[in-house]
Structures are given as C-alpha cells and as structure tokens.
Design a protein around this motif. Structure first.
Motif, PDB file in Angstrom:
ATOM      1  N   SER A  39       0.823  -1.206   0.000  1.00 27.13           N
ATOM      2  CA  SER A  39       0.000   0.000   0.000  1.00 27.13           C
ATOM      3  C   SER A  39       0.858   1.257   0.000  1.00 27.13           C
ATOM      4  O   SER A  39       0.560   2.234  -0.686  1.00 27.13           O
ATOM      5  CB  SER A  39      -0.924  -0.012   1.223  1.00 27.13           C
ATOM      6  OG  SER A  39      -1.691   1.175   1.299  1.00 27.13           O
ATOM      7  N   THR A  42       2.467   1.899  -3.500  1.00 24.13           N
ATOM      8  CA  THR A  42       1.526   2.446  -4.488  1.00 24.13           C
ATOM      9  C   THR A  42       1.126   3.882  -4.180  1.00 24.13           C
ATOM     10  O   THR A  42       0.587   4.576  -5.030  1.00 24.13           O
ATOM     11  CB  THR A  42       0.258   1.585  -4.566  1.00 24.13           C
ATOM     12  OG1 THR A  42      -0.337   1.495  -3.261  1.00 24.13           O
ATOM     13  CG2 THR A  42       0.592   0.191  -5.061  1.00 24.13           C
ATOM     14  N   ASN A  43       1.402   4.336  -2.960  1.00 20.49           N
ATOM     15  CA  ASN A  43       1.090   5.717  -2.576  1.00 20.49           C
ATOM     16  C   ASN A  43       2.353   6.429  -2.117  1.00 20.49           C
ATOM     17  O   ASN A  43       2.356   7.141  -1.116  1.00 20.49           O
ATOM     18  CB  ASN A  43       0.047   5.737  -1.448  1.00 20.49           C
ATOM     19  CG  ASN A  43      -1.280   5.168  -1.884  1.00 20.49           C
ATOM     20  OD1 ASN A  43      -2.079   5.818  -2.535  1.00 20.49           O
ATOM     21  ND2 ASN A  43      -1.516   3.901  -1.525  1.00 20.49           N
ATOM     22  N   PRO A  46       2.403  10.705  -1.783  1.00 17.61           N
ATOM     23  CA  PRO A  46       1.806  11.271  -0.576  1.00 17.61           C
ATOM     24  C   PRO A  46       2.614  10.968   0.674  1.00 17.61           C
ATOM     25  O   PRO A  46       2.752  11.801   1.555  1.00 17.61           O
ATOM     26  CB  PRO A  46       0.426  10.600  -0.518  1.00 17.61           C
ATOM     27  CG  PRO A  46       0.133  10.232  -1.925  1.00 17.61           C
ATOM     28  CD  PRO A  46       1.454   9.865  -2.517  1.00 17.61           C
ATOM     29  N   LEU A  47       3.169   9.743   0.754  1.00 14.33           N
ATOM     30  CA  LEU A  47       3.974   9.374   1.908  1.00 14.33           C
ATOM     31  C   LEU A  47       5.220  10.238   1.995  1.00 14.33           C
ATOM     32  O   LEU A  47       5.590  10.704   3.075  1.00 14.33           O
ATOM     33  CB  LEU A  47       4.365   7.893   1.828  1.00 14.33           C
ATOM     34  CG  LEU A  47       5.345   7.392   2.898  1.00 14.33           C
ATOM     35  CD1 LEU A  47       4.742   7.568   4.278  1.00 14.33           C
ATOM     36  CD2 LEU A  47       5.707   5.935   2.644  1.00 14.33           C
ATOM     37  N   THR A 106      -0.929   7.786   7.334  1.00 13.18           N
ATOM     38  CA  THR A 106      -1.203   8.367   6.018  1.00 13.18           C
ATOM     39  C   THR A 106      -2.674   8.222   5.644  1.00 13.18           C
ATOM     40  O   THR A 106      -3.204   9.012   4.856  1.00 13.18           O
ATOM     41  CB  THR A 106      -0.342   7.682   4.941  1.00 13.18           C
ATOM     42  OG1 THR A 106      -0.520   6.255   5.016  1.00 13.18           O
ATOM     43  CG2 THR A 106       1.125   8.007   5.152  1.00 13.18           C
ATOM     44  N   ARG A 107      -3.317   7.206   6.194  1.00 10.02           N
ATOM     45  CA  ARG A 107      -4.755   7.030   5.926  1.00 10.02           C
ATOM     46  C   ARG A 107      -5.544   8.123   6.634  1.00 10.02           C
ATOM     47  O   ARG A 107      -6.218   8.914   6.020  1.00 10.02           O
ATOM     48  CB  ARG A 107      -5.183   5.644   6.403  1.00 10.02           C
ATOM     49  CG  ARG A 107      -6.668   5.372   6.301  1.00 10.02           C
ATOM     50  CD  ARG A 107      -7.002   4.046   6.968  1.00 10.02           C
ATOM     51  NE  ARG A 107      -8.415   3.811   7.035  1.00 10.02           N
ATOM     52  CZ  ARG A 107      -9.112   3.074   6.198  1.00 10.02           C
ATOM     53  NH1 ARG A 107      -8.480   2.518   5.182  1.00 10.02           N
ATOM     54  NH2 ARG A 107     -10.404   2.897   6.338  1.00 10.02           N
TER      55      ARG A 107
END
Length: 210
Positions: A39, A42-43, A46-47, A106-107
C-alpha cells in the motif's frame, strides 16, 4: 486498513504450533505488514510529502532504521532480526509495526473512529469472555500451562492481565462517552467489570509467574 484485521494480532493463536502465541502472532504481523508495504509503495508520493512535514514520522523512521542497523551487528543474527526465542522483539517486528504505523498515519480518515471503537469492543468481548471461560476451568484448548488458567490469547497471566488492563481502560472511557449509544455504553461498562474481574482472578502479581 480495517481495524478488525489488526485485532488478529492480539486474538490469534494456534495450538498446533510449538509456540502457539508468539510464533502465530509473528506470522500474522508479517502478513499484515506485507500488505502495508504494498500500500505504501503504491502511494509513495503522498507518503514522501507527509514524511517531510511530519516530525513524528521522521522520528519513527529513524527508530526503525536504527533497529535494522542494530540487528546487522547482533550475534547471532537470527536473534537480532527475529528476537529471542521468537518473543517478537527483533528488528523485523519493529519494522512491521512501523509499516502498519505509516499506513494508519497516512490514511487518517475520520471514519476510522467508529472502526477503532468497534475493534476495542470486539477485542474486549472476546478476551473478556474467553478469560472468564478459562477461570471456570472449561477452556476448549488443553494447554500445558504451569501458571494460572487465565492466559487468554497471550500465553501467561502477566501478559493476559496487561492486555486486559489496556482494554479495560478503553472500555471504561467508552462507557462514559456521551456520544456513544446508551446500549453500547452499558455494554462497555459490563466489559470493564468483566475484564477487571479476570485481572484479579489471574493473580498475575504472584512471583511464580514469569
């Protein structure tokens, strides 16, 4: 990430394994952290932005890297990475927890609040009821257990009382939370009493328990 999945880190055990508790939970931890790694990959953008802006993620990253680097110089290396006798205190455990932490940070969705409350209630209910069953001597698993019978899903009374104390504090807070449904508040209050009763009956303060 559904918080009920994270509950498995606390609730899962496997009586068939040589170490039904530590080894079983370690496997679940690796599986969940592997999903988290995918996860995060794939992100990645943003991280990266969040890492620059958030000191807590920066410090957590330094902590995780220091654990991994320390494991490289630990002898034997197996202990450095997996921990002493699979006690989940090796560098891979901390790296896995770090990946889960990053995904949760991050979520950061407001809807997760209800999921956390449900997870606390579910864990408390399972452990509270299972601890009571064990205290009555009717455990569905025949443990080779030299300690008090109340070990729930932790392996010994000390660990059991520790997790029940943490959950007990959470359920007590929810019991007095006026934003919650009255039935849920009553249920959490009952769970608090059940968990406290189990803690007392576990006699985990005895010196014979290690």
């Amino acid at each position: 990430m559904p918080f009920l999945i994270l509950c498995s880190l606390t609730l899962y055990f496997n009586p068939v394994m040589q170490d039904p508790f530590n080894s079983a939970k370690q496997i679940v931890l690796f599986l969940i952290s592997s999903w988290c790694l995918g996860s995060l990959i794939t992100n990645f953008v943003p991280l990266k932005r969040l890492t620059i802006k958030s000191p807590i993620i920066l410090f957590a990253s330094i902590f995780a890297l220091s654990n991994l680097s320390g494991a490289l110089f630990t002898s034997p290396g197996y202990v450095g990475f997996f921990g002493e006798t699979l006690r989940k205190n090796g560098a891979l455990t901390y790296a896995s927890l770090f990946l889960i932490f990053l995904v949760l940070v991050t979520r950061n969705q407001k809807s997760d609040e209800k999921s956390v409350i449900n997870a606390i209630f579910f864990c408390s209910l399972f452990i509270g009821v299972y601890g009571f069953i064990q205290s009555q001597g009717i455990d569905f698993v025949r443990w080779n257990n030299p300690y008090n019978s109340i070990i729930v899903t932790m392996g010994n009374p000390n660990f059991a009382s520790a997790i029940m104390a943490i959950l007990g504090v959470a359920t007590l807070v929810l019991a007095f939370d006026k934003k919650q449904n009255i039935l849920l508040r009553i249920a959490n209050f009952i769970l608090t009493i059940l968990l406290l009763t189990n803690i007392i009956n576990s006699q985990s303060d005895r010196k014979s328990v290690v």
